[in-house]
Scaffold this motif. Structure first.
Motif, PDB file in Angstrom:
ATOM      1  N   ALA A 292       0.816  -1.216   0.000  1.00 34.65           N
ATOM      2  CA  ALA A 292       0.000   0.000   0.000  1.00 34.65           C
ATOM      3  C   ALA A 292       0.850   1.266   0.000  1.00 34.65           C
ATOM      4  O   ALA A 292       0.366   2.338  -0.381  1.00 34.65           O
ATOM      5  CB  ALA A 292      -0.930  -0.005   1.216  1.00 34.65           C
ATOM      6  N   GLY A 293       2.103   1.161   0.409  1.00 32.62           N
ATOM      7  CA  GLY A 293       2.968   2.341   0.436  1.00 32.62           C
ATOM      8  C   GLY A 293       2.428   3.423   1.357  1.00 32.62           C
ATOM      9  O   GLY A 293       2.122   3.177   2.522  1.00 32.62           O
ATOM     10  N   SER A 294       2.269   4.623   0.833  1.00 34.26           N
ATOM     11  CA  SER A 294       1.795   5.756   1.636  1.00 34.26           C
ATOM     12  C   SER A 294       0.272   5.864   1.668  1.00 34.26           C
ATOM     13  O   SER A 294      -0.279   6.783   2.272  1.00 34.26           O
ATOM     14  CB  SER A 294       2.384   7.061   1.082  1.00 34.26           C
ATOM     15  N   ASN A 295      -0.410   4.950   1.037  1.00 33.05           N
ATOM     16  CA  ASN A 295      -1.876   4.982   0.986  1.00 33.05           C
ATOM     17  C   ASN A 295      -2.457   4.601   2.346  1.00 33.05           C
ATOM     18  O   ASN A 295      -2.330   3.472   2.798  1.00 33.05           O
ATOM     19  CB  ASN A 295      -2.381   4.017  -0.092  1.00 33.05           C
ATOM     20  N   THR A 296      -3.098   5.541   3.013  1.00 35.78           N
ATOM     21  CA  THR A 296      -3.714   5.272   4.314  1.00 35.78           C
ATOM     22  C   THR A 296      -5.233   5.139   4.199  1.00 35.78           C
ATOM     23  O   THR A 296      -5.933   5.078   5.208  1.00 35.78           O
ATOM     24  CB  THR A 296      -3.379   6.388   5.327  1.00 35.78           C
ATOM     25  N   GLY A 297      -5.737   5.097   2.965  1.00 35.41           N
ATOM     26  CA  GLY A 297      -7.167   4.895   2.767  1.00 35.41           C
ATOM     27  C   GLY A 297      -7.532   3.421   2.844  1.00 35.41           C
ATOM     28  O   GLY A 297      -6.678   2.555   3.067  1.00 35.41           O
ATOM     29  N   TRP A 298      -8.796   3.143   2.642  1.00 38.53           N
ATOM     30  CA  TRP A 298      -9.253   1.752   2.627  1.00 38.53           C
ATOM     31  C   TRP A 298      -8.680   1.051   1.397  1.00 38.53           C
ATOM     32  O   TRP A 298      -8.727   1.581   0.298  1.00 38.53           O
ATOM     33  CB  TRP A 298     -10.779   1.686   2.628  1.00 38.53           C
ATOM     34  N   LEU A 299      -8.164  -0.142   1.600  1.00 35.72           N
ATOM     35  CA  LEU A 299      -7.466  -0.863   0.533  1.00 35.72           C
ATOM     36  C   LEU A 299      -8.347  -1.888  -0.165  1.00 35.72           C
ATOM     37  O   LEU A 299      -7.922  -2.509  -1.133  1.00 35.72           O
ATOM     38  CB  LEU A 299      -6.228  -1.553   1.102  1.00 35.72           C
ATOM     39  N   GLY A 300      -9.563  -2.092   0.333  1.00 38.06           N
ATOM     40  CA  GLY A 300     -10.479  -3.036  -0.285  1.00 38.06           C
ATOM     41  C   GLY A 300     -10.551  -4.352   0.468  1.00 38.06           C
ATOM     42  O   GLY A 300      -9.752  -4.635   1.372  1.00 38.06           O
ATOM     43  N   TYR A 301     -11.498  -5.179   0.070  1.00 37.42           N
ATOM     44  CA  TYR A 301     -11.732  -6.462   0.726  1.00 37.42           C
ATOM     45  C   TYR A 301     -10.649  -7.464   0.330  1.00 37.42           C
ATOM     46  O   TYR A 301     -10.305  -7.596  -0.844  1.00 37.42           O
ATOM     47  CB  TYR A 301     -13.103  -7.011   0.328  1.00 37.42           C
ATOM     48  N   ASN A 302     -10.114  -8.146   1.316  1.00 36.98           N
ATOM     49  CA  ASN A 302      -9.143  -9.209   1.070  1.00 36.98           C
ATOM     50  C   ASN A 302      -9.757 -10.524   1.525  1.00 36.98           C
ATOM     51  O   ASN A 302     -10.140 -10.673   2.694  1.00 36.98           O
ATOM     52  CB  ASN A 302      -7.835  -8.937   1.814  1.00 36.98           C
ATOM     53  N   LYS A 303      -9.840 -11.481   0.606  1.00 36.91           N
ATOM     54  CA  LYS A 303     -10.528 -12.742   0.911  1.00 36.91           C
ATOM     55  C   LYS A 303      -9.791 -13.581   1.946  1.00 36.91           C
ATOM     56  O   LYS A 303     -10.407 -14.392   2.644  1.00 36.91           O
ATOM     57  CB  LYS A 303     -10.755 -13.542  -0.363  1.00 36.91           C
TER      58      LYS A 303
END
Length: 314
Positions: A292-303
């Motif tokens: 994700a790096g610097s992305n602090t937002g929601w990353l989505g559903y992980n199964k």
């Protein structure tokens, strides 16, 4: 080195990569073309060779290092290499460490920690079983330290099997102190042995794909067979103890739907299942956070985590 994860549409690259897959296909018009997968330690990217009259096209195969000249395009929003020229690379044109993902931890230091774990097992029979694998069998030890712990899910890198198994053993060490009714020596033994079948289930890098034995049997059954083979060298090993060790291996996935032939029937088998699952899940989360790096937002559903995931903000 121009790593694959830095490629962007419109770039041109002249670089050596590892050929992971190579296949001749047909276009809708019936013309032959070559589809390849190229790999370095950062990524795996598809490439296409449309002109099979291209010099060098017959001179390389899967698992070869190849020098490519290619234009970077996008196909279905994924980077793809339109390969203009290709040839098999010669030794000295590349460093293998640039092409294989490797544990962030020092493998020699982990080997030392593993041997310290073995020294902590005082039961003479269990200690002898561990020595059959990790001390007396140099070929096994070499494969154990080089293998990944999975094709792609977690610890999918050189040294991944060693890192995962050691982490599980360290967690089991803690659990044996927190819950004194657990048998420390059984628990450490099965923690170090629980995934040994993966050295046969998964072919070594650069392939890191399932072997025929892996597809037919799986690492759990293979691991029990490997233990049986070593027990033939230990005729004094108690039958009941051998059965308990093998049960822990057979039950370490915990549930039938997760490929476990048995559910845990002894406390040590349950502890191993919990430690194994915890380490795998935490590694999955770590790798997702790194990606994700610097992305602090929601990353989505992980199964695998079974949740929409997000990094913390601090």
């Amino acid at each position: 080195m121009v790593f694959l994860n830095t490629l962007r549409e419109g770039m041109h690259v002249s670089e050596v990569y590892l050929c992971k897959k190579r296949q001749i296909n047909l276009t809708k018009a019936g013309k032959e073309y070559c589809s390849v997968q190229l790999q370095d330690r950062s990524a795996v990217v598809d490439g296409k060779i449309w002109d099979l009259g291209n010099p060098g096209i017959e001179d390389f195969d899967e698992a070869d290092y190849v020098q490519v000249d290619a234009d970077i395009t996008l196909f279905n929003n994924a980077v793809q290499l339109n390969i203009r020229r290709i040839r098999k690379a010669e030794e000295g044109e590349y460093y293998p460490s640039d092409y294989l993902p490797v544990s962030e931890k020092n493998i020699d230091e982990m080997k030392t920690q593993l041997l310290e774990m073995i020294a902590s097992v005082k039961n003479k029979n269990l200690h002898a079983l561990l020595e059959e694998f990790f001390v007396k069998d140099e070929d096994f030890m070499k494969k154990y330290c080089f293998s990944s712990a999975a094709k792609s899910v977690h610890h999918s890198f050189v040294g991944g099997l060693l890192e995962h198994s050691l982490s599980v053993a360290q967690m089991c060490e803690f659990m044996s102190k927190a819950y004194p009714y657990l048998n420390h020596d059984i628990l450490i033994t099965v923690a170090l042995l629980h995934d040994i079948g993966k050295i046969i289930e998964i072919n070594p890098y650069p392939s890191n794909d399932y072997s025929d034995e892996g597809q037919f049997l799986g690492h759990i059954v293979i691991g029990v067979e490997m233990i049986d083979d070593k027990l033939r060298n230990l005729p004094e090993f108690p039958k009941g103890l051998a059965t308990e060790v093998k049960h822990c291996i057979l039950a370490h996935h915990g549930e039938f739907e997760f490929g476990s032939p048995k559910k845990p029937a002894i406390a040590e088998a349950l502890a191993l299942n919990l430690a194994d699952n915890s380490d795998a899940k935490m590694e999955i989360m770590k790798e997702l956070m790194q990606a994700a790096g610097s992305n602090t937002g929601w990353l989505g559903y992980n199964k695998l985590i079974e949740s929409n995931i997000k990094k913390t903000t601090i």
